[in-house]
Structure formats: C-alpha cells, structure tokens
Design a protein around this motif. Structure first.
Motif, PDB file in Angstrom:
ATOM      1  N   ALA A   1       0.594  -1.034  -0.093  1.00 44.82           N
ATOM      2  CA  ALA A   1      -0.475  -0.227   0.006  1.00 44.82           C
ATOM      3  C   ALA A   1       0.278   0.827  -0.039  1.00 44.82           C
ATOM      4  CB  ALA A   1      -0.776  -0.460   1.142  1.00 44.82           C
ATOM      5  N   TYR A   2       0.494   2.763  -0.679  1.00 40.23           N
ATOM      6  CA  TYR A   2       0.816   3.527  -0.766  1.00 40.23           C
ATOM      7  C   TYR A   2       0.116   4.410  -0.586  1.00 40.23           C
ATOM      8  CZ  TYR A   2       2.675   8.342  -3.882  1.00 40.23           C
ATOM      9  OH  TYR A   2       2.516   8.581  -3.896  1.00 40.23           O
ATOM     10  N   THR A   3       0.912   5.492   0.899  1.00 36.96           N
ATOM     11  CA  THR A   3       1.169   7.065   0.835  1.00 36.96           C
ATOM     12  C   THR A   3       1.566   8.012   0.497  1.00 36.96           C
ATOM     13  OG1 THR A   3       1.206   5.857   2.819  1.00 36.96           O
ATOM     14  CG2 THR A   3       0.806   8.446   3.231  1.00 36.96           C
ATOM     15  N   ASN A   4       0.295   8.857   0.149  1.00 34.82           N
ATOM     16  CA  ASN A   4       1.412  10.142  -1.239  1.00 34.82           C
ATOM     17  C   ASN A   4       1.630  11.651  -0.492  1.00 34.82           C
ATOM     18  OD1 ASN A   4      -0.287  12.657  -2.393  1.00 34.82           O
ATOM     19  ND2 ASN A   4       1.617  11.336  -3.825  1.00 34.82           N
ATOM     20  N   HIS A   5       2.362  12.293  -0.255  1.00 33.18           N
ATOM     21  CA  HIS A   5       2.688  12.502   0.689  1.00 33.18           C
ATOM     22  C   HIS A   5       2.597  14.527  -0.044  1.00 33.18           C
ATOM     23  CE1 HIS A   5       3.238  10.459   4.555  1.00 33.18           C
ATOM     24  NE2 HIS A   5       3.316  10.173   3.780  1.00 33.18           N
ATOM     25  N   THR A   6       2.010  14.333  -1.149  1.00 38.17           N
ATOM     26  CA  THR A   6       2.195  15.444  -2.112  1.00 38.17           C
ATOM     27  C   THR A   6       1.708  15.739  -3.206  1.00 38.17           C
ATOM     28  OG1 THR A   6       3.427  17.235  -3.548  1.00 38.17           O
ATOM     29  CG2 THR A   6       3.667  14.544  -4.061  1.00 38.17           C
ATOM     30  N   LEU A   7       0.785  17.140  -3.680  1.00 36.74           N
ATOM     31  CA  LEU A   7       0.215  17.380  -4.675  1.00 36.74           C
ATOM     32  C   LEU A   7       0.431  17.915  -6.056  1.00 36.74           C
ATOM     33  CD1 LEU A   7      -3.569  18.489  -2.309  1.00 36.74           C
ATOM     34  CD2 LEU A   7      -2.712  16.754  -4.113  1.00 36.74           C
ATOM     35  N   MET A   8       1.386  18.280  -5.285  1.00 35.08           N
ATOM     36  CA  MET A   8       2.790  19.008  -6.639  1.00 35.08           C
ATOM     37  C   MET A   8       3.474  18.341  -7.819  1.00 35.08           C
ATOM     38  SD  MET A   8       3.926  22.209  -4.016  1.00 35.08           S
ATOM     39  CE  MET A   8       4.532  20.401  -3.083  1.00 35.08           C
ATOM     40  N   PRO A   9       2.606  18.521  -8.799  1.00 34.20           N
ATOM     41  CA  PRO A   9       2.990  17.000  -9.800  1.00 34.20           C
ATOM     42  C   PRO A   9       5.037  17.802 -10.156  1.00 34.20           C
ATOM     43  CG  PRO A   9       1.721  18.507 -11.054  1.00 34.20           C
ATOM     44  CD  PRO A   9       1.518  19.420  -9.435  1.00 34.20           C
ATOM     45  N   GLU A  10       5.547  18.532  -9.956  1.00 34.71           N
ATOM     46  CA  GLU A  10       6.810  18.950  -9.755  1.00 34.71           C
ATOM     47  C   GLU A  10       7.525  18.319  -8.491  1.00 34.71           C
ATOM     48  OE1 GLU A  10       5.007  22.662  -8.030  1.00 34.71           O
ATOM     49  OE2 GLU A  10       4.870  21.711  -9.191  1.00 34.71           O
ATOM     50  N   ALA A  11       6.794  17.916  -7.112  1.00 36.34           N
ATOM     51  CA  ALA A  11       7.428  17.153  -5.925  1.00 36.34           C
ATOM     52  C   ALA A  11       7.512  15.524  -6.365  1.00 36.34           C
ATOM     53  CB  ALA A  11       6.761  17.780  -5.052  1.00 36.34           C
ATOM     54  N   LEU A  12       7.021  15.005  -7.728  1.00 38.63           N
ATOM     55  CA  LEU A  12       6.230  13.975  -7.290  1.00 38.63           C
ATOM     56  C   LEU A  12       7.637  13.018  -7.884  1.00 38.63           C
ATOM     57  CD1 LEU A  12       2.515  13.496  -8.888  1.00 38.63           C
ATOM     58  CD2 LEU A  12       3.707  12.823  -6.881  1.00 38.63           C
ATOM     59  N   GLU A  13       8.313  12.258  -7.517  1.00 41.45           N
ATOM     60  CA  GLU A  13       9.504  11.516  -8.036  1.00 41.45           C
ATOM     61  C   GLU A  13       9.431  10.938  -9.407  1.00 41.45           C
ATOM     62  OE1 GLU A  13      12.920   9.347  -5.301  1.00 41.45           O
ATOM     63  OE2 GLU A  13      10.841   8.232  -5.294  1.00 41.45           O
ATOM     64  N   THR A  14      10.249  11.606 -10.414  1.00 40.55           N
ATOM     65  CA  THR A  14      10.894  10.701 -11.613  1.00 40.55           C
ATOM     66  C   THR A  14      12.104  10.224 -10.827  1.00 40.55           C
ATOM     67  OG1 THR A  14      11.040  12.802 -12.322  1.00 40.55           O
ATOM     68  CG2 THR A  14       8.628  11.626 -11.777  1.00 40.55           C
ATOM     69  N   TRP A  15      12.914   9.601 -11.681  1.00 41.98           N
ATOM     70  CA  TRP A  15      13.960   8.874 -12.409  1.00 41.98           C
ATOM     71  C   TRP A  15      14.277   8.889 -14.151  1.00 41.98           C
ATOM     72  CZ3 TRP A  15      17.031   9.761  -8.582  1.00 41.98           C
ATOM     73  CH2 TRP A  15      17.091   9.605  -7.866  1.00 41.98           C
ATOM     74  N   PRO A  16      15.592   9.274 -14.554  1.00 41.78           N
ATOM     75  CA  PRO A  16      15.762   9.096 -16.142  1.00 41.78           C
ATOM     76  C   PRO A  16      16.064   7.351 -15.876  1.00 41.78           C
ATOM     77  CG  PRO A  16      17.413  10.068 -14.608  1.00 41.78           C
ATOM     78  CD  PRO A  16      16.494  10.065 -13.649  1.00 41.78           C
ATOM     79  N   VAL A  17      15.634   7.164 -17.268  1.00 39.72           N
ATOM     80  CA  VAL A  17      15.523   5.773 -17.498  1.00 39.72           C
ATOM     81  C   VAL A  17      17.463   5.220 -17.364  1.00 39.72           C
ATOM     82  CG1 VAL A  17      15.494   4.146 -19.386  1.00 39.72           C
ATOM     83  CG2 VAL A  17      12.949   5.108 -18.877  1.00 39.72           C
ATOM     84  N   SER A  18      17.648   6.361 -18.129  1.00 37.88           N
ATOM     85  CA  SER A  18      19.702   5.860 -18.215  1.00 37.88           C
ATOM     86  C   SER A  18      19.397   5.454 -17.367  1.00 37.88           C
ATOM     87  CB  SER A  18      20.151   7.354 -18.882  1.00 37.88           C
ATOM     88  OG  SER A  18      19.933   8.232 -18.231  1.00 37.88           O
ATOM     89  N   LEU A  19      19.572   6.248 -16.333  1.00 37.92           N
ATOM     90  CA  LEU A  19      20.201   6.326 -14.781  1.00 37.92           C
ATOM     91  C   LEU A  19      19.965   4.745 -14.010  1.00 37.92           C
ATOM     92  CD1 LEU A  19      21.747   7.378 -12.449  1.00 37.92           C
ATOM     93  CD2 LEU A  19      20.098   7.874 -11.653  1.00 37.92           C
ATOM     94  N   PHE A  20      18.639   4.157 -14.412  1.00 39.61           N
ATOM     95  CA  PHE A  20      17.557   2.728 -14.520  1.00 39.61           C
ATOM     96  C   PHE A  20      18.697   1.672 -15.000  1.00 39.61           C
ATOM     97  CE2 PHE A  20      14.167   3.700 -11.169  1.00 39.61           C
ATOM     98  CZ  PHE A  20      13.945   2.537 -11.105  1.00 39.61           C
ATOM     99  N   GLU A  21      18.579   2.216 -15.703  1.00 39.76           N
ATOM    100  CA  GLU A  21      19.384   1.028 -16.484  1.00 39.76           C
ATOM    101  C   GLU A  21      20.942   0.977 -16.151  1.00 39.76           C
ATOM    102  OE1 GLU A  21      18.928  -0.281 -21.408  1.00 39.76           O
ATOM    103  OE2 GLU A  21      19.771   1.916 -20.413  1.00 39.76           O
TER     104      GLU A  21
END
Length: 820
Positions: free
Chosen positions: A361-381
């Motif tokens: 289960a997941y708790t969300n803590h922000t409504l601001m789209p710019e604060a939602l965590e994303t990671w570059p695919v290249s870094l993941f790879e």
C-alpha cells in the motif's frame, strides 16, 4: 557470583531497584566511579537502566507475535525523525518518579543529563516525524509493526546561522555511540547494483533472467526497541547500515597501496553515510537512488526470510505481511519483490504480481506534480537493469488493461504510463506505486479529494475505490505528555490520565473552557512555558523578549509553498505601522521562526537570510519601543520543537491552499494551546471542524479559488499597485532597506513575487492575511476570551492522535489486528 534475575520475572521498577541499577551500570557497563563520572557517563548509565527495562518487554512482544502467527506490518520509510529516546522511554515505561528520585539521591541533575542526548535526526521534517509517531502508536495499541529504514551515520545537517545565512555542518549523532541500538552482524543481506541481465530458457521452456557482473554491498541490521505507552508492547525499528562485501582488496594492500585497497570498502559504505545527499549533481542523484534500493532490498529479503521460517506457500504472504510505502522513496520495493519472487523463487509472473499487488500500500504526501519523484531511464538502466526490465513489463501489462477499458484514448495511455516519454524518458515512481499497491491513501481529506480530482484523476477512474483518505495524526505521548508536562498534569488533574492513550477524552476539557479557575491555571502553564522559551532565546540569540507578548510561531521546513515570506511581509507591515505612528496601540508580539532549507534550495536559503536581516533591523530600532521582536532559532529539530511548541500562542499554518498534503505541526501546536492562523489547506480544514470556526483564524483563497485564479491569468502586479502597505513592504525588500551592505541582495525575492508570477499567490492572500492578524490582535487583548479559545483548541484535538490514524490503517488498509 554476580546477581542475575529470572528471565521471566518483570524487571523491578521500584526506587531501590532503579538506584541499584544505576550503581551497577555506572561501574560495570560504563566503568566509572561516581566520583569521576561525567554528565555523559550518567546519561549512558541511565540509558542502560532504561534499556534493561525495555528488553524484556521487547523479547516477550516478539514471542507473542510468533505464537499468534500475527500479520505483521512493515513501514518502509527513508526517514525516521525519532529525536531523543531517554525521556520518551522512561515516560512510556511509567517510572519517571522513581528515575527522578534515584537521580536526586545520586546527586545527578536529570535535566542536564537528558540534554546531552543527541537527536536521532534521521529525517528532515514532517515525513520522518510522522513515521516516528506511527511507530509509537503501533506499539501503544499492540499492533505488530516494524519500522524499516537506513541507519544514516550523519543525519539531517546541523544548521548554524552565520551572518544571517544558513550554513550546514555534519550531524555526527553517533559520535559518542547510540545506547538504544543493537547491532545484528548476523543479519546481513547482499544488495547488488549495476551489471547486466542474461536471459535464458530452462528445461521447461520458461524464460529466466540472471542478474550478473554486478557490484555488491552488504546491508547489516541495527535494531532499536520502540515501546508503546505502558510498555506492554515493545516493537522493533530495524535500520540498515552499508558494509563492504570485502574489507579490502588484499592484492593492492600487498603492493603497498593501502588507499586503493580500502577504496571499494569506503565507496560501498558511503551508501548509509548521509541522509539525502544533494541531488543537484549527477553523483548525488545516483547515490540517492542507490540508497532507496539499498534499504528496500535488504528489508524485503529480511521480510521474506522471516516469512519462510514459518510458512512455505508464498500465496499466504499478503495474509501475513502488509508493507506500507511512506511516499515514493521506497516504491522500488514493488519491482524488487517481483524480482525476488520470479527470479529467485521461480514463481510465474501472474502469481507473483497478484501476491505483490496485494501486499503493498502507498501513502502519497504531495499534490504538486513537480514534487512527484521521477528517475531517468538511463540511470535505472545503469544501476538497476533488471528492475527496469520488470518495470517495463509491469507498465506494458498495465497499459494493455487501460487500452482495453478505454480503447483509442492514446492521450490517456500517455498520462497514465509509468514511463514518462515527454521529458527524456523517466520512471514515474508514484505511478509505479499506484499500479503495484492495493490501496493508495492521502493524508488529509482535502488532499485525498484533490488527489482523486487532479494529479491522479485518471487512476481514480481506472481503479475506483483504490484511492482513499487517512488523515495524519501525532502521538500525544511525545507532543503533550513529554513536551508539555505542565499542561499534561493540568489535564490529568481535571479529567484523569486516560487521554494519554485516548486523546478523544480531551473533549471533556470543553466543559472547563469558561471556568475562571481553570482558565487561570491554563494561563499559568502557558506563562511558565513562555518564560522558559524566553530564557532560551536570551541564551541562544541574546535576544530579550517579553513573555507577556504574543508568541507568534512559524516553525517548519523553509519552502516557498509554506510561505514564510508572507509572514515576513506582515512583520514588515507591522514594523512600518509602529514606526509611522508612535501613538499606535499595538499588541506586543514576538515572531519566532525555525526551520531548515535544503542545501541546494537557493530561494529558501535567501528567505532565511531575509528573516535574519529583518530581525536585525527590527530588534535594534528604538522606534519599535520593544513592541515587536523577531527571532530565528537555528537547527530546528524534535528537541527544539519540544521547547517552542508548548510556548506558542499563535500557530502559523499559511501554505497556499491545495499545496500542503496535511501538516502535523498544526496539530502539535493546537494540542499545546496555540490558536491557528491558516488557510483552508491540509488538515487545517478538519481542525476547523473539530475546534469550531470561531476558534481558528482562517484567511485566503480556497484550493478551488487558487486554481481558478491561476487559470484566469494571475497578475501579482495588480495587488502590488492596489495596496500601499504591500507595495511599501516589497519596495523595502527590493531597495536594500534590510540589507544596506548589499542593496540588491533580496531583489530575487522581489522579482519572484512580482515579475516571475508569484507562483504561490502570496500577494493575492496578503490582504486577508493582514486582516486575520488584526483579528488575532483584537482577541489577544482579551485574555479570558483568548484562553477560552485555546482550551477549546486543546479539547478538539482528539481526532488528530496517531493512534486513531494507525487504527484506520490497520482496519482499512492492512487488515492487521493488535496482539496483546
């Protein structure tokens, strides 16, 4: 022979027993004589006395869970802002009087000794403190709950103010050791990074994946007992520390190159060195992603190991294990569990996915789209190649389902995809968490409602019922019973001590709100707390403040959306009014700020400098006649909060409506008798419902009005030109009135609020904020009325206990029951 006690007999909490334990631990654990013992020796001695009395409850609790085959809750969080543990444990165990007397008899000043404990600052604000409150509540209600995180060697930085600027120093909280933790060198798991993935088919034709040629780090467990109130249940917080898989490369050592020999060891162990490395650099971002995977992988390996000790069928996992993701930081746990089930335990994909999606289960803590965590695919790879493959597979199957439900809507597929293709291909961690969880919750009603109608509206349509609300809470054990003993004792004298574990019982204080005798007692408690804080301000800042002045408190992380600058604009406006009209009758006011800015956040750091420069001018201007003082208390942490919050008269909760998920500082301050000035944002809305609209100062645009204002083309200049007091304050900031040594120092702040669009609508809310502050002044002139409102605020805080919050998680999301 040394004395031993029966392992099944409860440790004695009597005064004689405590005194004997003090003597024994000082001599045999610390190796000191009372004549030579320092205050720090006494702290560690006392910690050992308390720890002895925790361990038995800890062991008994763990046995109880195993005997009942209880469903366990694992709370995965990058942050646990624990603070100090000594007094919290003493109060929860319930032998504070015996400890105090034993210290007096030994000639030990308890208050001085407890001040030597370092805050365990393994978090940077509300997220980490919420996690700590939840651990307290899980133990208090007897829920089998485990905190899982990272044992950072250096916690949240130590904030110094030098010439008005924030300067970060290392927080070496482990410098003298940590008496509360138990190293577990036998609990060790490998965590891999990098390498490549080899695909092959087994003898049955099934595709298998082998992750190879990777770098390996070992995760070692450190356990900390976490007592609930009464210590009937003592749960566990397990933090992971990074250890090198090999101490050093012997070949390099034999060649005489010692530095090269230990290079890999040092690099490996950097993973758990520092809380949240600066992510403004590529190296910092890589380290942060590695940290997230490091603790998640170790935790899941540990959870599976513990599960398999008593169960053989992975189909039972969701019935015996609930994993809560505290924000997106641990959401890599979803593909990690899939990897462990599919690659290591040979489960078919569909079965593994069913198990995984019913476990998380997941708790969300922000409504601001710019604060939602994303990671570059290249870094993941580069770092987690197998996990990227799994994420692609999860996304493909998910989007196929979306396409079947809403055929032809390619824009919907683009919006909902776990992979964001619009910004150089990035993994959307919130989308991953939503797709892989059975419940997603917001943390205040408005936050959850906005989640469903704004940032996650598509998911609400696709997964009706998955998104829900559980309003945050705080533990009354720390934030009233420990932080404010005067008010705690006053409440207990009048309504009994049941409120400590049932905060709703504070509602009984409502009947005393108009009682003049109770009001006088309440004011005396507040006055004593204000005198204590005034002494701290005098000691730390050399600032003399009047304890009878209105203590106006704004303490939280420094961020543009939390709008410390709006508060500063009010301070400057009040300053201008006092200067321009010497005959003006003004309620004396002490405005107190506290909070840290992220090291890479230039605007937040400039805000701290402005607050300090304004304080320097205001506090030294004789024209203010002592009617206005401004203070910035450095290094705001749990201990500092415990000093400030009980003394506050006014609580500033002034974020732009629709930006604060919940807030918990608002709850802590109101619980301690502060009146709130705030917007209709986060939990302020529910607080207003509980305490009554007439007992809170609400101002500003609503979330709907904020959205409409922005959509209609907001023009901050119109407010600047329409309001002479606002223009005056802004011009002073821009012209260098508060920075005569560098006239343009604060021009970026002026531009941010005018030319650059005032993103958080400070100027739009300025008028109503000033009007609300005038209502504050008016009420403060009438002590009986103010006190009545303050009592009703305390009485109305029952809903905001973290015990209620955890009870809702347990019944609505985890399907877990207390085991008592």
């Amino acid at each position: 022979m040394p004395q031993t006690h029966n392992e099944h007999a409860p440790l004695n909490l009597s005064l004689n027993s405590v005194k004997q334990s003090l003597t024994n631990h000082l001599i045999f654990s610390i190796g000191k004589d009372p004549i030579t013992a320092t205050d720090r020796d006494w702290f560690f001695t006392l910690a050992n006395v308390v720890r002895d009395r925790l361990i038995e409850g800890w062991m008994e609790t763990m046995r109880r869970y195993y005997e009942n085959d209880a469903k366990r809750v694992y709370y995965l969080s990058m942050e646990f802002l624990i603070g100090r543990s000594l007094m919290n444990s003493v109060l929860n165990i319930g032998f504070i009087d015996e400890v105090k007397q034993a210290c007096i008899d030994a000639g030990v000043e308890l208050d001085r000794v407890t001040e030597l404990e370092f805050d365990a600052a393994l978090g940077n604000g509300g997220l980490g403190r919420l996690a700590a409150c939840f651990l307290d509540s899980m133990a208090t209600i007897g829920l089998p709950g485990y905190g899982m995180g990272i044992r950072y060697e250096y916690g949240m930085f130590n904030q110094k103010i030098e010439n008005g600027w924030q300067v970060e120093h290392p927080d070496n909280w482990l410098r003298y050791g940590n008496p509360w933790e138990f190293p577990r060198p036998e609990v060790l798991y490998p965590v891999k990074f990098g390498g490549r993935v080899v695909e092959y088919r087994n003898e049955h034709g099934r595709m298998h994946h082998h992750w190879m040629e990777d770098d390996e780090v070992m995760a070692m467990a450190y356990d900390t007992p976490t007592p609930g109130f009464g210590a009937k249940t003592v749960n566990n917080m397990r933090l992971w520390s990074a250890k090198a898989s090999r101490d050093f490369d012997l070949k390099y050592f034999n060649e005489g190159n010692y530095i090269k020999a230990v290079e890999d060891k040092n690099e490996s162990e950097n993973l758990s060195k520092v809380l949240y490395p600066d992510d403004t650099t590529a190296m910092g971002r890589e380290l942060r992603l590695k940290q997230q995977y490091f603790f998640v992988s170790a935790s899941l390996q540990d959870i599976i190991y513990r599960f398999l000790k008593h169960h053989s069928d992975f189909g039972e996992l969701p019935d015996k294990v609930a994993i809560q993701l505290n924000d997106t930081h641990p959401s890599i746990a979803i593909p990690e569990l899939m990897r462990l089930l599919v690659d290591n335990h040979d489960l078919e994909w569909d079965r593994a996915w069913d198990i995984t999606s019913r476990t998380f289960a997941y708790t969300n803590h922000t409504l601001m789209p710019e604060a939602l965590e994303t990671w570059p695919v290249s870094l993941f790879e580069a770092i987690l190649p197998r996990h990227l493959q799994i994420i692609y597979e999860i996304n493909q199957r998910f989007l196929q389902g979306v396409m079947h439900r809403f055929p032809g809507d390619t824009e919907l597929l683009r919006r909902m995809s776990i992979i964001d293709e619009s910004r150089g291909r990035r993994v959307r961690m919130a989308h991953l968490a939503i797709v892989g969880s059975h419940h997603v919750n917001g943390v205040a009603q408005i936050h959850s409602d906005l989640m469903k109608t704004t940032i996650f509206a598509d998911f609400e349509r696709y997964y009706p019922g998955k998104l829900t609300n559980i309003t945050n809470g705080i533990t009354p054990r720390l934030w009233l019973n420990q932080a404010n003993p005067g008010l705690a004792q006053l409440a207990t004298r009048h309504i009994g001590k049941g409120w400590i574990t049932d905060l709703g019982k504070l509602r009984q204080l409502s009947a005393l709100a108009d009682d003049s005798g109770f009001q006088a007692e309440f004011r005396a408690v507040k006055r004593a707390n204000k005198e204590k804080l005034a002494a701290i301000l005098a000691h730390k800042l050399r600032l003399d403040v009047n304890p009878d002045s209105l203590f106006d408190v704004h303490v939280k992380r420094i961020h543009e959306y939390k709008r410390q600058l709006l508060n500063v604009l009010h301070v400057i406006t009040l300053y201008n009014r006092i200067r321009s009209n010497p005959a003006l009758e003004v309620v004396p006011r002490t405005v107190i700020f506290g909070g840290k800015a992220a090291p890479g956040y230039a605007m937040a750091k400039l805000t701290i400098k402005l607050i300090n420069d304004v304080a320097d001018i205001v506090n030294h201007d004789p024209a203010t006649r002592g009617l206005l003082k401004v203070a910035f208390l450095p290094n705001y942490d749990v201990s500092t909060a415990s000093e400030i919050i009980p003394a506050a008269d006014l609580s500033q909760q002034i974020s732009t409506a629709g930006t604060e998920a919940s807030g918990t500082g608002n709850m802590k301050l109101a619980l301690n008798g502060a009146l709130t000035i705030g917007t209709l944002d986060g939990a302020n809305i529910e607080m207003k419902e509980e305490v009554g609209a007439e007992n809170i100062f609400i101002f500003g645009l609503t979330a709907e009005e904020v959205a409409r204002t922005k959509n209609d083309g907001y023009d901050p200049w119109s407010h600047y030109h329409a309001n002479s007091e606002l223009k005056w304050a802004l011009d002073m900031i821009a012209s260098g009135y508060f920075s005569p040594d560098q006239a343009d120092r604060f021009l970026p702040i002026f531009n941010n609020l005018t030319r650059d669009g005032d993103h958080y609508l400070l100027l739009a809310d300025y008028n109503t904020y000033i009007a609300a502050q005038e209502r504050v002044d008016s009420l403060y002139r009438h002590p009986e009325q103010w006190t009545r409102c303050a009592i009703l605020n305390v009485a109305g805080m029952g809903k905001f206990s973290s015990d209620r919050t955890i009870g809702e998680y347990a019944s609505k999301i985890w399907g877990a029951r207390p085991v008592l």
